[in-house]
Design an enzyme around this catalytic site. Structure first.
Site, PDB file in Angstrom:
ATOM      1  N   LYS A 209    -107.557 -13.009 -34.575  1.00 23.13           N
ATOM      2  CA  LYS A 209    -107.105 -14.400 -34.493  1.00 23.13           C
ATOM      3  C   LYS A 209    -106.693 -14.718 -33.060  1.00 23.13           C
ATOM      4  O   LYS A 209    -106.009 -13.906 -32.407  1.00 23.13           O
ATOM      5  CB  LYS A 209    -105.931 -14.593 -35.453  1.00 23.13           C
ATOM      6  CG  LYS A 209    -105.449 -16.016 -35.634  1.00 23.13           C
ATOM      7  CD  LYS A 209    -104.372 -16.054 -36.710  1.00 23.13           C
ATOM      8  CE  LYS A 209    -103.851 -17.439 -36.986  1.00 23.13           C
ATOM      9  NZ  LYS A 209    -102.820 -17.445 -38.064  1.00 23.13           N
ATOM     10  N   SER A 281    -103.428 -20.723 -41.420  1.00 28.15           N
ATOM     11  CA  SER A 281    -104.017 -20.965 -40.112  1.00 28.15           C
ATOM     12  C   SER A 281    -104.950 -19.836 -39.644  1.00 28.15           C
ATOM     13  O   SER A 281    -105.564 -19.944 -38.591  1.00 28.15           O
ATOM     14  CB  SER A 281    -102.903 -21.136 -39.071  1.00 28.15           C
ATOM     15  OG  SER A 281    -102.140 -19.935 -38.957  1.00 28.15           O
ATOM     16  N   SER A 305    -100.358 -18.292 -44.151  1.00 29.24           N
ATOM     17  CA  SER A 305    -101.543 -18.358 -43.307  1.00 29.24           C
ATOM     18  C   SER A 305    -102.480 -17.158 -43.386  1.00 29.24           C
ATOM     19  O   SER A 305    -103.531 -17.162 -42.743  1.00 29.24           O
ATOM     20  CB  SER A 305    -101.127 -18.583 -41.845  1.00 29.24           C
ATOM     21  OG  SER A 305    -100.637 -19.880 -41.674  1.00 29.24           O
TER      22      SER A 305
END
Length: 619
Positions: A209, A281, A305
Site C-alpha cells: 500500500k 482504504s 481498511s
C-alpha cells in the site's frame, strides 16, 4: 500549613519592609511600586501559574501583565511519524502482565519465531500464465523452491498483468519494473547457488500500500500534493519482506490519506464487478491481489481498511492484533489504532506472510512479540468457538436494522468439521466512546500538513470553530475545489484533520478512560472464548478500539449486496450495472493474540471448499 493566598500576603509584607532599600531612583534604583508589582507577579506565577496571573492582571488593570520571562523557544517541529509518549496497549493488564503470562505458559522460547514450510510441488506446472498468476503464495513457493519456475519469470508475469490491467483497475500508483526484475534475478541467483533459500517467500512478487516508504520511489499517500515526493528510506515491513526473499513490484493505491478507494488518479475498482469501487482504504492491495496482479498485498487498517476492501474483492486477509506488526515507515493516521496486515488469496498465504512480519520493532514502541503457531490440522472440537445467531430489528421503521449473525453456510461446514459452537449474544458497548479521540490523533498526525494548507488558503487555525454540519468546510476556508474524478467523496483536508483541534483535552482524556472500560469489558467477554463468528461488519468498529484480530474468509459464491463507490466501509450507493457473482466473505474474530487460531480455523474451512479457487475474468 499556609494557603497560597496567605503565603503571598506574608511575602508582600516582607517586600514592603525592603522596598525602601531599592527605591533610591537617583542612584539608579527602581521605582518602589514597580519593584513591588514585579516581585509579587513572580511570586504569584510560581504559586498559581503564569497564565492565571496574566489573565487576572489584564482583567484588573485593563492591560496585559508585563512579561517575566524571555519569549519561549520555538517548539520542536513534528512531522507525521513521531509517536506520542503514551501508547495504546490492548491487553487489559498491560504489557508487563502479558509478558509474564506468556513466559509462564510457554517458557523462555516464547519469543522465538516458528519457521514455516510449504508442501512440496507435485504434478505438472500450469501451462497458462493466467493460471500461474492466480496460484496462491504457498503453491508458488513450492514451484520456486523446486526450481520449476524462476522468480524472474513469475515477476514478469505479474508485471505484464499489472501494466495491462492497471488502466482498468487503477490499483497501482508506481510499477517498479526495473527494480523488481533486478531483485528477482538476485533471488534466482541465490537459489541457483544452492547455498541460500530464504523461506517460503523467496522470489515471490508482491505489492505494498502506498502509505509505506520505499527508497528511491515516490510515497504519495493518495494525494496530488505528494505525487512526486520521495522519502528515501524503507519501511520496516519492506525490510522484513525483502530479507525473507519477497520481491516488491509495485506501490499499490490507497484512498486519499487512507480514506475510501478514491485517489488522485481516480477510483480503484473491484475486479469482480468493475462498476464498484474496491472499497478502502487498502483498495490497491485488494484489487491487485484479486485480479492476479501480485501474489499478495500489504494493507493497513485504522477502522475497517483491511476488512472492508477484502470483503468487497472476495479475498482472504488478516487484521492482526494491535501491536503485532511494526508501522514504522508507514503514514500515521492514528497511533492507537493503525495496524498492518496481509491481503491474500488463501488463508495459508496470510499465515506465511504474517509469520515474516510480526514481532517487536524498537522503532515502533507499540510492538510486542507473542507466539504464532499456525496449525493446518487444528482440531476444531478443542477450541471454544462462539457463534452469534443474530437479532431482529427492534425498530419497526427499520426492519433491516437487526444483526443477521454468523453466516449459516460457514457455521454448518465448521460443525461438519467438528466445531462445538457456544452461542453468544451482543458484544459489550460503552456509551460515550466516540470519534473525538480519533479525530485528535488525525489532527496531531497531520498538523504539519494542515498548517501548510492553512497558509495556502489564508486560514487562521487559531480561530477555527467546528462547523454545525458534520464534514462541512470550516469557517474561513474556500469551497472544496472540483476533483479530477467526479465520484470522489469530499475527503479534503479541512474536516478530517481539523476537527480534532477543537476537542478539549478533558474530553479526550475522558474518552480514553471510557475506551479502557471497553477494553476491559471485551477482555471479560472473551475470557472463555478462543474466537467467535458474528456478522461480517458487526465488530469492525468496536475492535478498532479494542485491538482484537480478525480473519476474512470467503464462504460462498453469490451476487453481492449492492454497494457503490467504497468509502472505507462500504457506503451504500446504486451500482452502475447489475453485479456479477463473486466470493462472499465472513469474518472470524479472535481473542487478543489468537491470530494463529483464527487463521487455523479459517484454513480448515477453506481446505474443504473451493470458493478461493475462483477468480475474475478480465480482458
Amino acid at each position: 500549613m499556609h494557603t497560597p493566598e496567605e503565603e503571598l500576603e506574608d511575602y508582600e509584607r516582607t517586600l514592603a519592609h525592603h522596598a525602601a532599600d531599592v527605591e533610591d531612583a537617583s542612584n539608579g534604583g527602581i521605582d518602589r511600586r514597580e519593584f513591588m508589582f514585579v516581585s509579587l507577579m513572580a511570586a504569584a506565577a510560581t504559586t498559581f501559574g503564569s497564565h492565571t496571573v496574566r489573565a487576572q492582571a489584564a482583567a484588573a488593570g485593563g492591560g496585559a501583565a508585563p512579561s517575566l520571562q524571555q519569549a519561549a523557544p520555538t517548539p520542536f517541529p513534528l512531522g507525521n511519524g513521531e509517536a506520542p509518549a503514551e501508547q495504546f496497549m490492548p491487553y487489559p493488564g498491560g504489557t508487563g502482565a502479558l509478558m509474564q503470562k506468556l513466559v509462564k505458559e510457554h517458557g523462555a522460547g516464547v519469543f522465538d519465531r516458528t519457521p514455516m514450510t510449504v508442501e512440496n510441488w507435485s504434478g505438472t506446472v500450469p501451462a497458462s500464465e493466467e493460471d500461474i498468476a492466480f496460484l496462491p503464495v504457498h503453491r508458488l513457493a513450492a514451484l520456486i523452491k523446486a526450481r520449476k519456475i524462476t522468480s524472474v519469470r513469475l515477476t514478469t508475469i505479474y508485471l505484464e498483468r499489472l501494466k495491462r490491467l492497471n488502466p482498468t483497475l487503477l490499483c497501482a500508483v508506481t510499477i517498479m519494473e526495473k527494480d523488481a526484475l533486478a531483485e528477482a534475478a538476485r533471488m534466482d541467483a541465490e537459489l541457483a547457488s544452492g547455498r541460500t533459500y530464504r523461506g517460503p517467500l523467496h522470489g515471490i512478487p508482491y505489492g505494498v500500500k502506498d502509505l509505506f516508504t520505499t527508497k528511491g520511489v515516490p510515497t504519495t499517500w493518495g494525494t496530488h500534493d505528494f505525487e512526486n515526493r520521495i522519502i528515501d528510506e524503507d519501511a520496516e515491513i519492506v525490510v522484513r519482506l525483502r530479507n525473507a526473499g519477497a520481491v516488491l513490484i509495485a506501490k499499490l493505491s490507497t484512498g486519499l490519506f487512507a480514506q475510501n478507494d478514491q485517489w488522485f488518479r481516480g477510483r480503484t475498482n473491484n475486479p469482480w464487478n468493475l462498476s464498484q469501487g474496491a472499497s478502502g482504504s487498502s483498495a490497491g492491495p485488494s484489487s491487485a491481489t484479486a485480479a492476479g496482479c501480485v501474489a499478495f498485498g500489504i494493507g493497513t487498517e485504522t477502522q475497517g481498511s483491511i476488512v472492508s476492501p477484502s470483503i468487497r474483492c472476495g479475498l482472504s486477509a488478516l487484521r492482526p492484533t494491535f501491536g503485532r506488526v511494526s508501522r514504522h515507515g508507514g503514514m500515521v493516521l492514528a497511533w492507537s489504532q493503525d495496524r498492518v496486515g496481509p491481503i491474500v488469496r488463501t488463508i495459508e498465504d496470510a499465515a506465511l506472510v504474517f509469520n515474516v512480519l510480526h514481532g517487536v520493532d524498537p522503532k515502533d514502541n507499540s510492538t510486542v512479540t507473542t507466539p504464532f503457531h499456525f496449525d493446518r490440522n487444528i482440531k476444531l472440537a478443542s477450541l471454544r468457538i462462539g457463534v452469534d445467531p443474530g437479532r431482529p430489528s427492534t425498530d419497526p421503521a427499520r426492519p433491516n436494522a437487526g444483526d443477521p449473525g454468523a453466516p449459516a453456510e460457514l457455521v454448518a461446514k465448521l460443525r461438519d468439521l467438528g466445531m462445538k459452537p457456544v452461542t453468544i449474544g451482543a458484544r459489550p458497548t460503552v456509551p460515550g466512546v466516540g470519534q473525538g479521540s480519533l479525530n485528535v490523533e488525525y489532527a496531531a498526525a497531520f498538523d504539519e500538513y494542515v498548517q501548510r494548507k492553512a497558509k495556502e488558503i489564508g486560514l487562521d487555525l487559531n480561530t477555527v470553530i467546528a462547523p454545525a454540519v458534520n464534514n462541512a468546510p470550516y469557517p474561513g476556508t474556500l469551497p472544496v475545489p472540483p476533483v479530477p474524478n467526479p465520484g470522489m467523496s469530499p475527503a479534503d483536508w479541512n474536516p478530517r484533520f481539523v476537527q480534532g483541534r477543537t476537542v478539549k483535552a478533558f474530553e479526550y482524556m475522558q474518552n480514553q478512560r471510557r475506551r479502557y472500560v471497553l477494553v476491559s469489558l471485551w477482555g471479560e467477554f472473551m475470557k472463555d472464548l478462543d474466537l467467535f463468528i458474528g456478522s461480517p461488519n458487526a465488530d469492525v468498529g468496536p475492535n478498532a478500539q479494542t485491538g482484537h484480530p480478525c480473519a476474512v474468509v470467503p464462504y460462498k459464491f453469490d451476487v453481492p449486496a449492492s454497494f457503490g463507490g467504497g468509502r472505507g466501509g462500504g457506503a451504500a450507493a446504486a451500482p452502475a450495472a447489475p453485479l456479477n457473482p463473486q466470493p462472499i466473505c465472513a469474518v472470524i474474530t479472535g481473542a487478543l493474540y489468537n491470530d494463529d487460531k483464527i487463521l487455523s480455523v479459517a484454513h480448515q474451512f477453506q481446505t474443504h471448499t473451493d470458493i478461493h479457487t475462483k477468480h475474475p475474468k478480465l480482458a
